[in-house]
Design an enzyme around this catalytic site. Structure first.
Site, mmCIF file in Angstrom:
data_model
loop_
_atom_site.group_PDB
_atom_site.id
_atom_site.type_symbol
_atom_site.label_atom_id
_atom_site.label_comp_id
_atom_site.label_asym_id
_atom_site.label_seq_id
_atom_site.Cartn_x
_atom_site.Cartn_y
_atom_site.Cartn_z
ATOM 1 C CD GLN A 90 -7.219 -0.477 7.344
ATOM 2 O OE1 GLN A 90 -7.945 -0.631 8.114
ATOM 3 N NE2 GLN A 90 -6.257 0.158 7.793
ATOM 4 C CG ASN A 113 -4.809 4.433 8.898
ATOM 5 O OD1 ASN A 113 -5.307 4.940 8.507
ATOM 6 N ND2 ASN A 113 -3.555 4.319 9.561
ATOM 7 C CG HIS A 117 -0.168 -6.019 5.522
ATOM 8 N ND1 HIS A 117 -0.057 -5.895 6.470
ATOM 9 C CD2 HIS A 117 0.048 -5.865 4.500
ATOM 10 C CE1 HIS A 117 -0.213 -4.756 6.765
ATOM 11 N NE2 HIS A 117 0.327 -4.564 5.487
ATOM 12 N N GLY A 128 0.708 -1.689 -0.085
ATOM 13 C CA GLY A 128 0.365 -0.382 -0.285
ATOM 14 C C GLY A 128 0.728 1.315 0.083
ATOM 15 C CB SER A 129 3.664 2.164 1.970
ATOM 16 O OG SER A 129 3.821 2.110 2.900
ATOM 17 C CB THR A 134 11.357 -10.343 -10.965
ATOM 18 O OG1 THR A 134 12.644 -10.171 -12.366
ATOM 19 C CG2 THR A 134 10.883 -11.556 -11.430
ATOM 20 C CB SER A 186 -1.983 -3.623 1.404
ATOM 21 O OG SER A 186 -0.789 -4.243 1.949
ATOM 22 C CB CYS A 200 4.264 4.218 20.432
ATOM 23 S SG CYS A 200 5.333 3.704 21.929
HETATM 24 C C1 LIG Z 1 -1.780 -0.411 6.240
HETATM 25 C C2 LIG Z 1 -2.323 0.594 5.691
HETATM 26 C C3 LIG Z 1 -1.180 1.271 4.227
HETATM 27 C C4 LIG Z 1 0.179 0.841 4.174
HETATM 28 O O1 LIG Z 1 0.131 -0.401 3.725
HETATM 29 P P1 LIG Z 1 1.263 -1.197 3.558
HETATM 30 O O2 LIG Z 1 0.882 -2.960 2.492
HETATM 31 O O3 LIG Z 1 1.740 -2.179 4.652
HETATM 32 O O4 LIG Z 1 2.457 -0.726 3.123
HETATM 33 C C5 LIG Z 1 -1.654 2.763 4.230
HETATM 34 N N1 LIG Z 1 -2.265 3.119 4.245
HETATM 35 C C6 LIG Z 1 -3.534 2.641 4.948
HETATM 36 C C7 LIG Z 1 -4.277 3.774 5.538
HETATM 37 C C8 LIG Z 1 -3.520 1.105 5.106
HETATM 38 O O5 LIG Z 1 -3.920 1.301 6.842
#
Ligand SMILES: *Cc1c(COP(=O)(O)O)cnc(C)c1O
Length: 395
Positions: free
Chosen positions: A178, A150, A200, A69-70, A236, A198, A323
């Site tokens: 999210q 998030n 995960h 996602g980042s 790749t 993303s 934190c």
């Molecule tokens: C988790 C998250 C990201 C980052 O995604 P990653 O796959 O961990 O890099 C970006 N934006 C939001 C809103 C997220 O919750």
């Protein structure tokens, strides 16, 4: 143990794990190689691309696979900003409570001479399309607004914001990390030009995601190298990750209604339970929020202590506050919705998963009540509040 931190990451589903293992065993070739083993891997990722596209109302050619996602956020923002600058447009609109993948990228661009407007978020964690429209200028090259937050789970009026951007011919990107797999998404109907996702966050693997880019919207690569992803993302391809992500999303979208029907009553049960704690407040709109998100502030306590004691009771949650080693900064999201520092410090985010039961919900409520009461019993801040020396902020 109750895992209630699904906004941080989710457990991989059996479907996603099995898809990943099969891909590792059977399609180990390099998708750029022309012999059969390579072409099998190529076919696997193209099949995943078709599947993912169809699940969000897109075309396969509009999906770029990324390393999460980042990366998708960075690519959408940086590349659109650079293209904008070429035609003298250096103004970007976003909100004060985006994920750091967006905020830090915008900060970098600000230092490079871009002007960034961060819209204020209302107390309920929402912004309106009218506010976005008012902020649009002739030199605006991008609007980037997250789909669902998030920390506090609020869901923005994305279709309306998209419509406003389209009528002003400004590209619209949404960080939907999210939202994808949790709320129904149709990029076409919702007027979205770019969308980050993303795997995960919906029971897929970590380190893989995708960026949707509408046909006709220009995008460039962040990573130079080979011609993978149509020249939009060198390197790749993560074949097992991509195949597994598609399987995870297919399952999440298939079960979306069922999961919502299960999660919403349990979410609301926890919200009602925690609301009974004196001097507490729910963060974010009561209705327009993710099915699994609960975020509260409790006056007179520290969120970090609350988390440690909940962990002892087998509840894994988050304070939603950054934190960083040594210094405890309250969450920028809670500050953005107008919580004062002291109150923002006493926050708790529970992001529940599909396997939660009513019994778990009641255990969570009882445990939080007990721990908040215990922490308050020896909190000097709480003593001052109760004695009237300082005034309560949360009623
Ligand atoms: C988790 C998250 C990201 C980052 O995604 P990653 O796959 O961990 O890099 C970006 N934006 C939001 C809103 C997220 O919750």
């Amino acid at each position: 143990m109750i895992y209630a931190d699904n906004a941080a990451t989710t457990k991989m589903s059996e479907t996603a794990i099995n898809a990943m293992i099969s891909a590792m065993k059977d399609t180990y070739g390099n998708p750029s190689s022309l012999y059969v083993t390579g072409q099998k891997a190529k076919e696997a990722i193209e099949e995943a691309r078709e599947k993912i596209a169809s699940l969000i109302g897109a075309r396969a050619s509009e999906i770029i696979f990324t390393g999460g996602g980042s990366e998708a956020d960075n690519q959408a923002i940086v590349s659109t900003a650079r293209l904008g600058a070429k035609s003298g447009k250096k103004h970007i609109i976003s909100t004060a409570f985006e994920h750091h993948a967006v905020l830090h990228t915008l900060e970098k661009l600000r230092k490079e001479g871009f002007e960034i407007t961060l819209l204020d978020v209302h107390e309920n964690g929402l912004i309106t399309a009218e506010e976005v429209e008012k902020a649009i200028r002739p030199d605006t090259c991008l609007v980037t607004i997250m789909y669902a937050n998030n920390e506090i789970g609020t869901i923005q009026p994305i279709s309306e914001i998209g419509a406003v951007c389209r009528s002003h011919k400004v590209p619209f990107h949404t960080d939907a990390v999210q939202a994808v797999g949790h709320v129904p998404i149709d990029v076409e109907k919702q007027n979205i030009d770019m969308l980050s996702s993303s795997a995960h966050k919906y029971h897929g693997p970590k380190g893989v995601g995708f960026l949707y880019v509408k046909k006709g919207v220009r995008i460039t690569s962040l990573i130079e190298g080979g011609a993978q992803e149509n020249g939009k993302r060198a390197g790749t391809e993560n074949v097992p990750g991509i195949v597994s992500m598609a399987a995870a999303l297919e399952e999440a979208v298939r079960d979306l209604e069922k999961n919502r029907d299960h999660l919403i009553p349990i979410r609301d049960r926890i919200i009602e339970g925690l609301d009974a704690i004196p001097h507490s407040a729910l963060n974010g709109d009561r209705e327009k929020r993710l099915p699994g998100n609960i975020n509260f502030c409790f006056e007179g306590i520290e969120g970090e202590s609350l988390l440690l004691l909940l962990d002892d009771k087998g509840i894994e949650a988050s304070s939603g506050s950054a934190c960083t080693s040594g210094s405890l900064d309250p969450s920028h999201v809670l500050l953005a919705i107008g919580r004062v520092h002291d109150v923002a410090h006493g926050s708790l985010r529970l992001s529940i998963g599909e396997d939660i039961t009513e019994k778990d919900a009641d255990y969570i409520v009882d445990s939080v009540k007990e721990v908040v009461g215990y922490l308050r019993s020896f909190s000097p801040v709480w003593r001052d509040l109760v004695s009237g020396k300082t005034e309560f902020i949360l009623k």
